[in-house]
Design a protein around this motif. Structure first.
Motif, short mmCIF file in Angstrom:
data_model
loop_
_atom_site.label_atom_id
_atom_site.label_comp_id
_atom_site.label_asym_id
_atom_site.label_seq_id
_atom_site.Cartn_x
_atom_site.Cartn_y
_atom_site.Cartn_z
N VAL A 1 7.02 5.25 9.62
CA VAL A 1 6.16 4.77 8.64
C VAL A 1 5.36 5.88 7.41
O VAL A 1 5.16 5.68 6.63
CB VAL A 1 4.87 4.01 9.07
N ARG A 2 5.35 7.16 8.35
CA ARG A 2 5.03 8.43 7.39
C ARG A 2 6.05 9.42 7.64
O ARG A 2 6.58 9.54 8.66
CB ARG A 2 3.50 8.74 7.84
N PHE B 1 4.86 0.50 -0.70
CA PHE B 1 4.92 2.00 0.16
C PHE B 1 5.66 1.86 1.51
O PHE B 1 5.82 2.79 1.96
CB PHE B 1 3.36 2.16 0.46
N CYS B 2 6.00 0.63 1.92
CA CYS B 2 6.43 0.61 3.47
C CYS B 2 7.80 0.46 3.55
O CYS B 2 8.50 -0.31 3.16
CB CYS B 2 5.44 -0.79 3.54
N GLN C 1 -5.83 -1.28 2.39
CA GLN C 1 -4.82 -0.50 1.83
C GLN C 1 -5.79 0.16 0.56
O GLN C 1 -5.54 1.33 0.56
CB GLN C 1 -3.50 -1.20 1.48
N ASP D 1 -7.02 -0.57 7.58
CA ASP D 1 -6.34 0.27 7.34
C ASP D 1 -6.25 0.72 5.77
O ASP D 1 -6.19 -0.15 4.99
CB ASP D 1 -4.57 0.16 7.43
N ILE E 1 -4.99 3.44 2.76
CA ILE E 1 -4.00 4.61 2.11
C ILE E 1 -4.94 5.05 0.81
O ILE E 1 -5.12 4.34 -0.20
CB ILE E 1 -2.54 3.98 1.82
N PHE F 1 -5.13 7.01 5.96
CA PHE F 1 -4.12 7.83 5.68
C PHE F 1 -3.73 8.21 4.37
O PHE F 1 -4.16 7.66 3.50
CB PHE F 1 -2.78 7.08 6.04
N LYS F 2 -3.13 9.44 4.18
CA LYS F 2 -2.77 10.12 2.57
C LYS F 2 -1.55 9.31 2.48
O LYS F 2 -0.57 9.13 3.28
CB LYS F 2 -2.76 11.43 2.81
N TYR F 3 -1.09 8.79 1.30
CA TYR F 3 0.07 8.20 0.74
C TYR F 3 1.26 9.05 1.16
O TYR F 3 1.29 10.35 0.93
CB TYR F 3 0.05 7.70 -0.55
N SER F 4 2.22 8.64 1.79
CA SER F 4 3.50 9.34 2.30
C SER F 4 4.51 8.81 1.55
O SER F 4 5.02 7.45 1.95
CB SER F 4 3.37 9.65 3.57
N ARG G 1 8.22 7.18 0.97
CA ARG G 1 9.14 6.82 1.87
C ARG G 1 10.43 6.62 1.51
O ARG G 1 10.54 5.77 0.29
CB ARG G 1 8.64 5.76 2.77
N1 5AD Z 1 1.98 6.27 3.63
C1 5AD Z 1 0.69 6.01 3.96
N2 5AD Z 1 0.54 5.36 5.07
C2 5AD Z 1 1.42 3.98 5.00
N3 5AD Z 1 1.26 2.93 5.83
C3 5AD Z 1 2.42 2.30 5.82
N4 5AD Z 1 3.04 3.08 4.83
C4 5AD Z 1 2.64 4.19 4.52
C5 5AD Z 1 3.07 5.18 3.61
N5 5AD Z 1 3.99 5.23 2.85
C6 5AD Z 1 0.00 2.73 6.60
C7 5AD Z 1 -0.50 1.29 6.05
C8 5AD Z 1 -0.17 0.29 7.26
C9 5AD Z 1 -0.37 1.54 8.34
C10 5AD Z 1 0.47 0.85 9.61
O1 5AD Z 1 0.33 2.52 7.80
O2 5AD Z 1 -2.03 1.47 6.11
O3 5AD Z 1 -1.05 -0.51 7.50
#
Ligand code: 5AD
Ligand code: SF4
Length: 433
Positions: A51-52, A156-157, A261, A299, A301, A330-333, A335
């Motif tokens: 996921v990250r 993002f996922c 998010q 959660d 981001i 979380f910091k955006y990552s 993918r």
């Molecule tokens: N970058 C950062 N956080 C992410 N999540 C999912 N994809 C990413 C990404 N690309 C986080 C979301 C999700 C959790 C399981 O992981 O917040 O709900």
């Protein structure tokens, strides 16, 4: 002498259940037993998360460590979401890996085990009716999958690319599993899916109409089931009927995960989440109104591409208004295979770090305020686990972790506990006779 396995599980609750499924197949079909350490094991499995980006980077050094530590002839298998995503590349980069098994192929574990360099990562493979053997890590809590895959296309996922399209598991199989688990002592049933409240949109064959609210009712009718939890629901599908059942049904634990998010409607649109800030606030307010004492986790981001200071302030505003009991932030990552990774205006890393620190700092202050409210109060705690130092650990209905002095006889029981000490991570209590 039986062969032995060592398994390391990263990522989410789905992965925990996938590991249990693989252990069941290995023990029942191949006679494997658990090894005490990777050095002793005949088979080392790493069940990965993608996921990250960071854990994916770490994976190869970790595989290298296992390759050094393993005994002569032992096999290494890489499973889970990174296996789905990288496939053969894993064996190319780490030639000592014996097989690669994707997150949607776990039922093939006893097959790949005997096929050198096997790679099974088909994300269209349908395991929704596969009858896995029984294995549970906890005697008192049963994880049960209700769907596989995910149909959402959050920009993002990576999950839709690792777990494929969403298929619901037939309700009779879920109920059968819940009945069996509860009768053998797992009075808490934990329903799992990437998007649980989308349950019933697609089955792999003919199935009577049923949605998640109907499923919750059906599970709660099993007499031996005392508590029901589930993860993850999607805020978009939190319709009135679902929130009413959640409020009304005494067996459904009063803790809700609502993955926000972002608090900015503009960013939510770019994320393709399907709801606005106003919808989210409305659903959260309704929950707080109708379910006294509910705890809401989320959660978040930060630094999604294009997130401005104003957008981030909107996230902070939602945090102030909802007062979440728990935030996974979380910091955006970026993918691979996801649209957001191609978006312009990626936010600089330092800006992301600053926003994350501010969000977490403010939330910690809020937690300090909330935790003092719990002191001296009595909660019903379901005890699940022994802890070192003569302690047992369990959870309140609204999901707070509580430890108390006690032994085995408390396990699998719900008892009143008075809170005597609190910290951000959990509380200490004494059992009230
Ligand atoms: N970058 C950062 N956080 C992410 N999540 C999912 N994809 C990413 C990404 N690309 C986080 C979301 C999700 C959790 C399981 O992981 O917040 O709900
Ligand atoms: Fe990680 Fe998502 Fe896969 Fe779970 S489903 S293991 S969180 S990538």
């Amino acid at each position: 002498m039986s062969k032995t396995y060592y398994i390391e599980t990263l990522g989410c609750a789905m992965n925990v259940r996938d590991s249990e499924h693989m252990i069941a197949e290995l023990t029942l079909k191949e006679g494997y037993e658990e090894a005490r350490s990777p050095e002793e094991a005949d088979l080392i499995l790493i069940n990965t998360c993608s996921v990250r980006e960071k854990p994916v980077h770490k994976l190869f050094s970790e595989i290298g460590q296992f390759a050094k530590r393993k005994k002569e002839g032992a096999k290494i298998g890489v499973c889970g979401c990174t296996a789905s995503h990288l496939g053969e590349e894993i064996i190319r980069r780490a030639p000592y890996v014996d097989f690669v098994l994707g997150a949607r192929n776990v039922s093939k574990i006893t097959d790949v085990l005997h096929r050198p360099k096997a790679v099974e990562v088909d994300i269209d493979y349908d395991e929704s009716t596969y009858a896995f053997g029984e294995f549970r890590t906890s005697l008192y809590k049963a994880y049960i999958n209700i769907s596989i895959g995910c149909d959402k296309q959050c920009s993002f996922c990576i999950v839709p690319h690792t777990r494929g399209e969403e298929i619901s598991i037939p309700a009779d199989l879920i109920l059968q599993e819940a009945r069996k688990a509860a009768r053998s002592g797992a009075k808490e049933i934990f329903l799992l899916g990437q998007n649980v409240n989308n349950y019933g949109r697609r089955f792999s064959s003919e199935h009577p109409k049923m949605d998640f609210t109907d499923l919750l009712k059906a599970v709660s009718e099993i007499e031996e089931v005392e508590r029901i939890r589930f993860t993850s629901p999607h805020p978009l599908h939190m319709d009135d009927a679902f929130l009413e059942e959640f409020a009304r049904n005494p067996k459904i634990c009063k803790s809700m995960h609502m993955p926000l998010q972002s608090g900015s409607s503009r960013i939510l649109k770019a994320m393709k989440r399907g709801y606005t800030k106003e919808w989210f606030l409305d659903r959260a307010a309704r929950l707080r109104e109708t379910v006294p004492g509910v705890s809401i986790s989320t959660d978040i981001i930060v630094a999604f591409p294009g997130e401005s200071d104003e957008d981030f302030e909107e996230t902070m505003e939602v945090v102030e208004r909802v007062r979440f009991e728990q935030i996974f932030s979380f910091k955006y990552s970026p993918r691979p295979m996801t649209p957001a990774a191609e978006y312009e205006k990626q936010v600089p890393d330092e800006v992301g770090s600053q926003r994350l620190a501010r969000l977490q700092g403010r939330h910690n202050e809020m937690l300090d305020e909330m935790k003092s409210d719990r002191l001296g109060r009595v909660y019903e705690v379901y005890f699940e686990e022994l802890r070192p130092g003569g302690l047992v650990a369990g959870r309140t209905d609204n999901n707070w972790l509580v430890q108390a002095e006690g032994s085995e006889e408390l396990l699998g029981r719900t008892v009143p506990v008075k809170i005597v000490e609190t910290s951000r991570l959990g509380s200490r209590g004494v059992v009230v006779a």
